[in-house]
Design an enzyme around this catalytic site. Structure first.
Site, PDB file in Angstrom:
ATOM      1  N   LYS A  83       2.484   2.197  -3.475  1.00  0.00           N
ATOM      2  CA  LYS A  83       1.827   2.002  -2.177  1.00  0.00           C
ATOM      3  C   LYS A  83       2.867   2.077  -1.059  1.00  0.00           C
ATOM      4  CE  LYS A  83      -2.362  -0.671  -1.421  1.00  0.00           C
ATOM      5  NZ  LYS A  83      -2.915  -2.028  -1.311  1.00  0.00           N
TER       6      LYS A  83
HETATM    7  O1  G3P Z   1      -4.932  -4.538  -0.342  1.00  0.00           O
HETATM    8  C1  G3P Z   1      -5.353  -3.709   0.694  1.00  0.00           C
HETATM    9  C2  G3P Z   1      -6.571  -4.233   1.382  1.00  0.00           C
HETATM   10  O2  G3P Z   1      -7.650  -4.190   0.495  1.00  0.00           O
HETATM   11  C3  G3P Z   1      -6.359  -5.610   2.009  1.00  0.00           C
HETATM   12  O3  G3P Z   1      -7.579  -6.137   2.403  1.00  0.00           O
HETATM   13  O4  G3P Z   1      -8.853  -8.189   2.974  1.00  0.00           O
HETATM   14  O5  G3P Z   1      -6.337  -8.167   3.317  1.00  0.00           O
HETATM   15  O6  G3P Z   1      -7.852  -6.807   4.809  1.00  0.00           O
HETATM   16  P1  G3P Z   1      -7.649  -7.388   3.404  1.00  0.00           P
END
Ligand code: G3P
Length: 217
Positions: A83
């Site tokens: 990533k």
């Molecule tokens: O891990 C990437 C993404 O899914 C993070 O989501 O909930 O932290 O905005 P969030």
């Protein structure tokens, strides 16, 4: 649509994988930090739970550091997808890693223009963050629609991974928009199973059946 679990918690991942319908896992530095274990050890443990794409994020922000970290993360397991944040040095790192056959998931994508750059660099996955756009009253799903349209227009191979899902509705809308993958917190994944009419219907089926058993006893 492939469904990934957005978590670094082994118990949560195992619980989701037990349904036999999970295709991968995404992690990020915040999710890794929450578990309190060595980054590589945690990714290695996740790779031991399921066969599927496992996203592991670099924490460097310079191109050489991201490339070096990406190579080390990729050595952990063939399932690892590196990533990389969607910043200028990140796009350079994606191109370098792609030329070495290392798959990347370009994260923190918030515009279709950024998504074009990631596809041109050879990203394997692009992660537009739906929820964080919705959180500031912008339209996260519209971003998915625009990226899918642009990628289709030019035949880009990069797959769209709808990330930052806040509800099952995000999963439905992302699927309707043509996202290749949705990555979900466990609690959002779990909500996908539920509908009150299913519970009511099953209860009535079983009550009716039990009544006939009594009647014919
Ligand atoms: O891990 C990437 C993404 O899914 C993070 O989501 O909930 O932290 O905005 P969030």
């Amino acid at each position: 649509m492939r469904i990934f679990i957005d978590s670094a918690n082994l118990a949560e991942i195992r619980r989701a994988v037990s349904y036999g319908i999970i295709d991968g896992v995404t992690t990020n530095p915040s999710l890794i930090a929450k578990e309190g274990h060595d980054h590589h050890d945690q990714i290695r443990a996740i790779c031991g739970i399921l066969d599927g794409d496992i996203s592991a994020e670099v924490v460097s922000t310079d191109v050489d550091g991201m490339i070096a970290e990406g190579r080390e993360l990729a050595k952990i397991h063939d399932s690892v997808v590196v990533k990389i944040p969607l910043i200028r040095d990140g796009i350079k790192a994606v191109g370098a890693l792609a030329s070495e056959g290392i798959r990347t998931n370009v994260t923190l994508c918030f515009s279709p223009l950024q998504a074009i750059l990631a596809a041109k660099a050879g990203a394997y996955l692009i992660s537009p963050f739906i929820g964080r756009l919705d959180d500031i009253s912008l339209d996260g799903i519209q971003l998915i629609r625009e990226i899918v349209t642009i990628y289709d227009n030019y035949g880009y191979a990069t797959q769209v991974l709808a990330a930052s899902a806040r509800s099952p509705l995000h999963v439905k809308e992302a699927a309707l928009a043509g996202a290749h993958v949705s990555t979900l917190p466990y609690k959002v994944f779990d909500k996908m199973f539920s509908h009150p009419l299913t519970d009511i219907g099953l209860e009535k089926f079983l009550a009716d059946y039990r009544r006939t058993l009594v009647a014919h006893a």
